[in-house]
Enzyme design. Structure first.
Site, PDB file in Angstrom:
ATOM      1  N   ARG A  15       0.937  -1.263  -0.060  1.00 27.32           N
ATOM      2  CA  ARG A  15      -0.006   0.009   0.284  1.00 27.32           C
ATOM      3  C   ARG A  15       0.863   1.217  -0.080  1.00 27.32           C
ATOM      4  NH1 ARG A  15      -4.997   2.545   3.591  1.00 27.32           N
ATOM      5  NH2 ARG A  15      -3.471   2.193   5.412  1.00 27.32           N
ATOM      6  N   ILE A  41      -7.762   7.622   1.303  1.00 22.66           N
ATOM      7  CA  ILE A  41      -7.585   5.861   0.893  1.00 22.66           C
ATOM      8  C   ILE A  41      -8.206   5.323   2.149  1.00 22.66           C
ATOM      9  CG2 ILE A  41      -5.464   5.734   2.182  1.00 22.66           C
ATOM     10  CD1 ILE A  41      -4.699   3.641  -0.215  1.00 22.66           C
ATOM     11  N   SER A  42      -9.277   4.498   1.647  1.00 22.53           N
ATOM     12  CA  SER A  42      -9.813   3.763   2.828  1.00 22.53           C
ATOM     13  C   SER A  42      -8.984   2.638   3.570  1.00 22.53           C
ATOM     14  CB  SER A  42     -11.035   2.893   2.209  1.00 22.53           C
ATOM     15  OG  SER A  42     -11.853   3.450   1.403  1.00 22.53           O
ATOM     16  N   GLN A  43      -9.478   2.163   4.809  1.00 22.28           N
ATOM     17  CA  GLN A  43      -8.772   1.233   5.267  1.00 22.28           C
ATOM     18  C   GLN A  43      -8.789   0.010   4.512  1.00 22.28           C
ATOM     19  OE1 GLN A  43     -11.592   2.008   6.357  1.00 22.28           O
ATOM     20  NE2 GLN A  43     -12.322   0.747   8.017  1.00 22.28           N
TER      21      GLN A  43
END
Ligand code: SAH
Length: 197
Positions: A15, A41-43
């Site tokens: 990531r 950015i989402s988890q």
């Protein structure tokens, strides 16, 4: 879709490649992180879950609304045929394109603009992933969904949305499943929380 292969790719995909500056060092955390321009950015666990719910097939044409960092785009592109991804902030779109090209993806198509209108020239789509929260269901996206297709989309007010899975059956009827509460950044435009912008 091959869920085991998805889990393996998710574990492999770094990531930090999709983050800049000090955020890079936090890439391993299962939490949302800023990507600039007031976006996040989402988890990762939620990205994984939403990809599982969307369940693209190897021959799927996928529309993504909200390219952002391109992290979700990578998971989609690895497990489908073609991905059409829309982002309203030009810098984010270009940066995601550079990163995903560097990673070797050749099946992703990028467009800068209002994703709530979809990409009618390239539709219909077998799967539609929306990663910005809509105030209500965007009709244009439903119209661009193929028979037998599926949309994953957060719908609801500013601080909390329902994650919805909308499926279109072979007669064009829409079925809705509600999967619990999520919190996304706003889908700017006519389907956002403030209406027309
Ligand atoms: N999936 C992304 C998360 C992006 S956050 C990732 O993995 O990083 C949501 C993104 O949706 C933001 O980049 C925001 O700019 C974009 N967005 C918001 N409203 C939009 C709209 N109407 N059309 C296209 N993109 C939109």
């Amino acid at each position: 879709m091959d869920f085991e292969a998805l889990k393996r790719y998710y574990a492999e995909l770094d990531r930090s490649l999709f983050l800049d500056g000090p955020e890079k060092a936090l890439a391993g955390r299962d939490s949302p992180l800023p990507i600039g321009f007031g976006q996040t950015i989402s988890q990762p666990s939620l990205v994984l879950e939403m990809t599982r719910l969307l369940a693209p097939e190897p021959d799927s044409r996928v529309l993504e609304v909200g390219t952002g960092s391109g992290y979700q785009t990578a998971l989609l592109a690895r497990f489908s045929d073609q991905v059409y991804t829309l982002e309203r902030i030009p810098e984010l779109s270009r940066k995601a394109e550079d990163r995903l090209t560097e990673l070797g993806f050749t099946n992703i198509h990028y467009k800068i603009g209002d994703g709530s209108l979809g990409w009618p020239q390239e539709g219909p789509f077998d799967r539609i992933m929306v990663t910005a929260a809509a105030g209500r269901k965007p009709e244009q996206l439903l119209a661009q969904l193929a028979l037998g297709g599926r949309i994953v989309i957060p719908v609801g007010p500013r601080y909390m949305q329902d994650l919805l899975v909308l499926s279109k059956d072979d007669k064009g009827r829409i079925m809705e499943r509600k999967l619990g509460a999520v919190r996304f950044v706003e889908m700017v435009g006519p389907y956002g929380w403030g209406g027309e912008k």
